[in-house]
Design a protein around this motif. Structure first.
Motif, PDB file in Angstrom:
ATOM      1  N   PRO A 200     -15.320 -28.576 -25.278  1.00 39.50           N
ATOM      2  CA  PRO A 200     -14.634 -27.558 -26.080  1.00 39.50           C
ATOM      3  C   PRO A 200     -13.881 -26.579 -25.183  1.00 39.50           C
ATOM      4  N   GLN A 201     -12.983 -25.804 -25.765  1.00 39.12           N
ATOM      5  CA  GLN A 201     -12.146 -24.898 -24.977  1.00 39.12           C
ATOM      6  C   GLN A 201     -12.952 -23.831 -24.246  1.00 39.12           C
ATOM      7  N   ASP A 202     -14.127 -23.490 -24.766  1.00 39.24           N
ATOM      8  CA  ASP A 202     -14.916 -22.434 -24.128  1.00 39.24           C
ATOM      9  C   ASP A 202     -15.965 -22.980 -23.161  1.00 39.24           C
ATOM     10  N   ILE A 203     -15.798 -24.220 -22.712  1.00 35.32           N
ATOM     11  CA  ILE A 203     -16.783 -24.802 -21.800  1.00 35.32           C
ATOM     12  C   ILE A 203     -16.858 -23.973 -20.520  1.00 35.32           C
ATOM     13  N   SER A 204     -18.071 -23.805 -19.998  1.00 35.89           N
ATOM     14  CA  SER A 204     -18.246 -23.056 -18.754  1.00 35.89           C
ATOM     15  C   SER A 204     -19.357 -23.691 -17.936  1.00 35.89           C
ATOM     16  N   SER A 228     -22.227 -25.148 -20.592  1.00 39.58           N
ATOM     17  CA  SER A 228     -22.443 -24.468 -21.872  1.00 39.58           C
ATOM     18  C   SER A 228     -21.125 -24.245 -22.595  1.00 39.58           C
ATOM     19  N   GLY A 229     -21.226 -24.136 -23.913  1.00 44.14           N
ATOM     20  CA  GLY A 229     -20.051 -23.921 -24.752  1.00 44.14           C
ATOM     21  C   GLY A 229     -20.415 -24.152 -26.203  1.00 44.14           C
ATOM     22  N   SER A 230     -19.410 -24.220 -27.056  1.00 43.66           N
ATOM     23  CA  SER A 230     -19.652 -24.420 -28.491  1.00 43.66           C
ATOM     24  C   SER A 230     -19.868 -25.911 -28.758  1.00 43.66           C
ATOM     25  N   SER A 236     -21.674 -23.497 -32.760  1.00 43.42           N
ATOM     26  CA  SER A 236     -22.418 -22.470 -32.031  1.00 43.42           C
ATOM     27  C   SER A 236     -22.761 -22.961 -30.624  1.00 43.42           C
ATOM     28  N   ALA A 237     -23.436 -22.106 -29.862  1.00 42.49           N
ATOM     29  CA  ALA A 237     -23.705 -22.389 -28.454  1.00 42.49           C
ATOM     30  C   ALA A 237     -24.749 -23.483 -28.271  1.00 42.49           C
ATOM     31  N   LYS A 259     -12.810 -29.143 -16.634  1.00 44.40           N
ATOM     32  CA  LYS A 259     -12.876 -28.442 -17.922  1.00 44.40           C
ATOM     33  C   LYS A 259     -12.205 -29.212 -19.047  1.00 44.40           C
ATOM     34  N   GLU A 260     -11.449 -30.243 -18.703  1.00 44.47           N
ATOM     35  CA  GLU A 260     -10.803 -31.027 -19.746  1.00 44.47           C
ATOM     36  C   GLU A 260     -10.511 -32.438 -19.254  1.00 44.47           C
TER      37      GLU A 260
END
Length: 309
Positions: A200-204, A228-230, A236-237, A259-260
């Motif tokens: 997902p775009q919010d991956i960290s 971690s991410g949605s 959700s997380a 990240k992608e």
């Protein structure tokens, strides 16, 4: 010593809220479940995309705690990627190159029937034997013959609180003299234990209490990395922690992160090849923690230490 540590680990997991772990086989592989929840599917039969990128001996789908699929197979950007897999670009016998298990070219995985048992009510153990073959390696009559015997042990632990642990350990034993494996022949040197996840775009990424930023080449961090991410079904997380038990002398590990449109990789051995012994197996040991919500650094460190023996 190993038995006592395993008992301690099972006591650590004794607060499990999970149900009975089970394994059911199909003509394609086997599915691990916990009660009515799917945990993962292991692909033992050769699978391809219209005859291209034939592969076997990998995990997909890998499911999150809520049943959401976390992995990808045959992604458009890298169709040779597949769920949770371990593979190498360079595979040699002497000076002869015998396929590319990373790119799924000229390589055959012959997976023998699995053996499984409930070691404890909170843990399922699966043992696999896989013979590495290639159409480029034959006997004097032209028959394809194996050149590496791989033994793999997967341990699946019942859900505890908001997470589940999956262990994977593999032993490689050469059946021919001077077998060597290596990663990509560039500065990245990717190869070995890899995870192709939904991103997902919010991956960290983080290791310890520090964020880890992906680079083109491998980055150095602790021998565990939190993704971690949605990633939950409802957005959700959720996440996955990858743990490696092959750190360097400084207690660090190298990570290739994206990240992608790619996978996450613990590169072994890197660009330079290493010899696979025909008498003492090469051992590789990893652990995954699948979680929903969040998982503290302290909890991850405790789980890492329990897996060191």
């Amino acid at each position: 010593m190993r038995t006592s540590l395993l008992i301690c680990f099972l006591i650590f997991l004794s607060q499990s809220h999970g149900q009975e772990l089970n394994l059911s086989t199909t003509d394609q592989g086997f599915l691990v479940t916990e009660g009515d929840k799917k945990v993962f599917f292991y692909q033992s039969a050769t699978k391809s995309q219209n005859g291209k990128y034939p592969r076997a001996h990998y995990v997909h789908p890998l499911y999150g705690m809520d049943g959401h699929i976390l992995t990808e197979d045959f992604p458009e950007d890298h169709p040779h990627h597949r769920g949770l897999f371990w593979a190498w670009h360079q595979v040699y016998i002497g000076d002869k190159r015998v396929g590319d298990s990373w790119d799924c070219s000229d390589f055959i995985w012959e997976v023998l029937p699995p053996k499984s048992k409930i070691f404890h009510e909170g843990m399922l153990e699966i043992r696999l034997r896989t013979m590495w073959k290639s159409p480029l390696w034959t006997d004097d009559k032209g028959a394809v013959i194996p050149f590496v015997m791989e033994d793999t042990r997967i341990r699946v632990f019942a859900q505890t609180d908001n997470y589940r642990i999956i262990d994977l350990e593999t032993w490689l034993l050469a059946l021919e003299e001077n077998v060597r494996i290596g990663g990509s022949e560039d500065a990245k040197g990717y190869g070995g234990f890899s995870l192709r996840t939904v991103l997902p775009q919010d991956i960290s990424f983080s290791s310890g209490d520090s964020p880890v930023a992906p680079k083109v080449e491998a980055v150095e961090a602790l021998p565990w990395l939190k993704i971690s991410g949605s990633l939950a079904k409802d957005g959700s997380a959720a996440g996955i922690v990858m743990l490696s038990y092959q750190p360097d002398e400084k207690g660090k590990e190298k990570w290739i992160l994206r990240k992608e449109k790619s996978m996450q990789n613990i590169p072994f051995p890197g660009r330079d090849t290493v010899r696979i012994s025909d008498s003492s197996p090469t051992s590789l040991k990893y652990r995954l923690i699948i979680y929903k919500g969040d998982l503290s650094t302290e909890k991850i460190e405790a789980i890492y230490k329990l897996g060191q023996n």
